[in-house]
Scaffold this motif. Structure first.
Motif, PDB file in Angstrom:
ATOM      1  N   THR A 290       0.831  -1.204   0.000  1.00  0.00           N
ATOM      2  CA  THR A 290       0.000   0.000   0.000  1.00  0.00           C
ATOM      3  C   THR A 290       0.863   1.251   0.000  1.00  0.00           C
ATOM      4  N   VAL A 291       1.901   1.253   0.802  1.00  0.00           N
ATOM      5  CA  VAL A 291       2.783   2.422   0.866  1.00  0.00           C
ATOM      6  C   VAL A 291       3.477   2.658  -0.463  1.00  0.00           C
ATOM      7  N   ARG A 292       3.955   1.597  -1.083  1.00  0.00           N
ATOM      8  CA  ARG A 292       4.604   1.759  -2.390  1.00  0.00           C
ATOM      9  C   ARG A 292       3.643   2.354  -3.408  1.00  0.00           C
ATOM     10  N   LEU A 293       2.409   1.872  -3.419  1.00  0.00           N
ATOM     11  CA  LEU A 293       1.423   2.377  -4.377  1.00  0.00           C
ATOM     12  C   LEU A 293       1.098   3.849  -4.113  1.00  0.00           C
ATOM     13  N   VAL A 294       0.958   4.213  -2.843  1.00  0.00           N
ATOM     14  CA  VAL A 294       0.668   5.608  -2.503  1.00  0.00           C
ATOM     15  C   VAL A 294       1.843   6.505  -2.885  1.00  0.00           C
ATOM     16  N   ARG A 295       3.049   6.026  -2.597  1.00  0.00           N
ATOM     17  CA  ARG A 295       4.255   6.782  -2.978  1.00  0.00           C
ATOM     18  C   ARG A 295       4.304   6.972  -4.494  1.00  0.00           C
ATOM     19  N   ASP A 296       4.056   5.894  -5.240  1.00  0.00           N
ATOM     20  CA  ASP A 296       4.105   5.984  -6.698  1.00  0.00           C
ATOM     21  C   ASP A 296       2.995   6.871  -7.262  1.00  0.00           C
ATOM     22  N   ALA A 297       1.908   7.032  -6.497  1.00  0.00           N
ATOM     23  CA  ALA A 297       0.819   7.909  -6.926  1.00  0.00           C
ATOM     24  C   ALA A 297       1.158   9.384  -6.718  1.00  0.00           C
ATOM     25  N   GLY A 298       2.269   9.662  -6.027  1.00  0.00           N
ATOM     26  CA  GLY A 298       2.715  11.037  -5.879  1.00  0.00           C
ATOM     27  C   GLY A 298       2.479  11.659  -4.525  1.00  0.00           C
ATOM     28  N   ALA A 299       2.078  10.862  -3.535  1.00  0.00           N
ATOM     29  CA  ALA A 299       1.861  11.415  -2.198  1.00  0.00           C
ATOM     30  C   ALA A 299       3.183  11.829  -1.568  1.00  0.00           C
ATOM     31  N   ALA A 300       3.087  12.777  -0.630  1.00  0.00           N
ATOM     32  CA  ALA A 300       4.269  13.246   0.089  1.00  0.00           C
ATOM     33  C   ALA A 300       4.364  12.635   1.478  1.00  0.00           C
ATOM     34  N   GLY A 301       3.266  12.041   1.939  1.00  0.00           N
ATOM     35  CA  GLY A 301       3.269  11.478   3.278  1.00  0.00           C
ATOM     36  C   GLY A 301       2.144  10.472   3.454  1.00  0.00           C
ATOM     37  N   ILE A 302       2.194   9.773   4.584  1.00  0.00           N
ATOM     38  CA  ILE A 302       1.155   8.800   4.920  1.00  0.00           C
ATOM     39  C   ILE A 302       0.893   8.839   6.427  1.00  0.00           C
TER      40      ILE A 302
ATOM     41  N   ARG B  56       8.251   2.570   6.602  1.00  0.00           N
ATOM     42  CA  ARG B  56       9.518   3.275   6.420  1.00  0.00           C
ATOM     43  C   ARG B  56      10.347   2.630   5.311  1.00  0.00           C
ATOM     44  N   ALA B  57      10.420   1.316   5.319  1.00  0.00           N
ATOM     45  CA  ALA B  57      11.226   0.602   4.335  1.00  0.00           C
ATOM     46  C   ALA B  57      10.686   0.791   2.919  1.00  0.00           C
ATOM     47  N   ALA B  58       9.360   0.868   2.794  1.00  0.00           N
ATOM     48  CA  ALA B  58       8.748   0.961   1.463  1.00  0.00           C
ATOM     49  C   ALA B  58       8.533   2.395   1.009  1.00  0.00           C
ATOM     50  N   GLY B  59       8.576   3.331   1.950  1.00  0.00           N
ATOM     51  CA  GLY B  59       8.116   4.685   1.652  1.00  0.00           C
ATOM     52  C   GLY B  59       9.106   5.638   1.057  1.00  0.00           C
ATOM     53  N   GLY B  60      10.376   5.270   1.032  1.00  0.00           N
ATOM     54  CA  GLY B  60      11.353   6.197   0.487  1.00  0.00           C
ATOM     55  C   GLY B  60      11.367   7.495   1.283  1.00  0.00           C
ATOM     56  N   ASP B  61      11.123   8.624   0.595  1.00  0.00           N
ATOM     57  CA  ASP B  61      11.170   9.921   1.266  1.00  0.00           C
ATOM     58  C   ASP B  61       9.812  10.369   1.794  1.00  0.00           C
ATOM     59  N   LEU B  62       8.812   9.484   1.811  1.00  0.00           N
ATOM     60  CA  LEU B  62       7.517   9.850   2.376  1.00  0.00           C
ATOM     61  C   LEU B  62       7.647  10.225   3.847  1.00  0.00           C
ATOM     62  N   PHE B  63       6.861  11.212   4.284  1.00  0.00           N
ATOM     63  CA  PHE B  63       6.786  11.549   5.701  1.00  0.00           C
ATOM     64  C   PHE B  63       5.841  10.537   6.352  1.00  0.00           C
ATOM     65  N   VAL B  64       6.372   9.728   7.246  1.00  0.00           N
ATOM     66  CA  VAL B  64       5.587   8.676   7.891  1.00  0.00           C
ATOM     67  C   VAL B  64       5.065   9.204   9.228  1.00  0.00           C
ATOM     68  N   ASN B  65       3.753   9.377   9.319  1.00  0.00           N
ATOM     69  CA  ASN B  65       3.096   9.865  10.520  1.00  0.00           C
ATOM     70  C   ASN B  65       2.458   8.673  11.228  1.00  0.00           C
ATOM     71  N   ALA B  66       2.963   8.348  12.415  1.00  0.00           N
ATOM     72  CA  ALA B  66       2.471   7.179  13.161  1.00  0.00           C
ATOM     73  C   ALA B  66       1.313   7.599  14.050  1.00  0.00           C
ATOM     74  N   ARG B  67       0.124   7.060  13.774  1.00  0.00           N
ATOM     75  CA  ARG B  67      -1.037   7.374  14.604  1.00  0.00           C
ATOM     76  C   ARG B  67      -1.122   6.413  15.773  1.00  0.00           C
ATOM     77  N   ILE B  68      -1.251   6.997  16.966  1.00  0.00           N
ATOM     78  CA  ILE B  68      -1.346   6.206  18.196  1.00  0.00           C
ATOM     79  C   ILE B  68      -2.759   6.348  18.748  1.00  0.00           C
ATOM     80  N   ASP B  69      -3.452   5.229  18.903  1.00  0.00           N
ATOM     81  CA  ASP B  69      -4.879   5.244  19.242  1.00  0.00           C
ATOM     82  C   ASP B  69      -5.173   5.067  20.731  1.00  0.00           C
ATOM     83  N   THR B  70      -4.192   5.331  21.560  1.00  0.00           N
ATOM     84  CA  THR B  70      -4.383   5.145  22.998  1.00  0.00           C
ATOM     85  C   THR B  70      -5.542   5.973  23.542  1.00  0.00           C
TER      86      THR B  70
END
Length: 256
Positions: free
Chosen positions: A98-110, A127-141
């Motif tokens: 999913t991350v690779r596809l989103v990155r290839d679609a032109g997104a800047a972050g996830i 992180r491994a698949a996202g290249g330079d994407l900004f990875v925002n980790a959502r915590i649902d606590t």
């Protein structure tokens, strides 16, 4: 969108988490809402997974097909000239794909969410698949009442170690709690604003670096549909269809 442009937008999006006022992201769910939000002055567009799912006839909560979610993100990327960050829930099964596809679609972050228990493997895969994407980790606590400040901070540190660039903690409105999270989390903190939350100015004073609103705007839009339809069907009147935007305004959104 060319690769150099995608890389430039990704760099610009990343930098905005560390400089100036907080990055404010009114969430979009389709191309039209994204263009309207961009025209209102947004520096970037964040998608709302709930809004995207509803617009495509699915429930929120990883019920949407991954390819449909990616296609929706791609339409939004094509519709605007600012960076787009895509909410991919918990990754729709295969996080890396999913991350690779989103990155290839032109997104800047996830955004990638965890749930009731920590999920560092999702962040590592993103992180491994996202290249330079900004990875925002959502915590649902707080959102799921699955832990307090200490649990949130513990997860945040694990996610940053796994490669997260930012940390998103929805469901927390108490200024003292937000201030403590900002102080203890070693990454830019994103909170979800809305009724009962501090203003953007107040959040800035607490050190928050990113403010989003989740599905709130989508819910408001669909609420208007509900009210207007009920009025027409029950009373034969049209007050609920009075609008600020015109047909021409919406057509104009796609004239570029």
């Amino acid at each position: 969108m060319t690769r150099p442009l995608v890389e430039f937008l990704s760099m610009t999006f990343r930098e905005r988490h560390f400089t100036g006022a907080p990055l404010v992201l009114p969430n979009a769910w389709d191309a039209a809402s994204a263009r309207i939000i961009e025209r209102a002055g947004a520096e970037a567009i964040a998608t709302t997974s709930a809004g995207v799912a509803w617009s495509l006839g699915a429930q929120d909560g990883d019920r949407l097909d991954a390819d449909a979610a990616v296609a929706a993100a791609a339409r939004i990327v094509r519709a605007v000239d600012v960076p787009v960050t895509a909410d991919i829930e918990s990754g729709y099964g295969d996080v890396a794909r999913t991350v690779r596809l989103v990155r290839d679609a032109g997104a800047a972050g996830i955004n990638v969410e965890d749930g009731r228990v920590a999920a560092p493997e999702r962040i590592a895969a993103a992180r491994a698949a996202g290249g330079d994407l900004f990875v925002n980790a959502r915590i649902d606590t707080f959102l799921l009442s699955a832990g307090g400040v200490d649990e949130t901070v513990a997860r945040a540190k694990v996610y940053v170690d796994a490669g997260a660039d930012g940390v998103f903690v929805p469901g927390v409105h108490d200024p003292d709690v937000i201030a403590e999270l900002v102080t203890r989390i070693p990454a830019p903190v994103n909170v979800m604003a809305g009724p009962g939350a501090p203003s953007v100015a107040a959040l800035a004073g607490l050190g928050v670096r990113r403010v989003s609103v989740g599905p709130a705007i989508a819910v408001a839009a669909y609420s208007l549909v509900s009210a207007a339809a009920a009025e027409i069907l029950a009373h034969g009147t049209y007050g609920g269809t009075d609008a600020v935007l015109t047909h021409g305004d919406l057509n104009g959104c796609f004239a570029h």
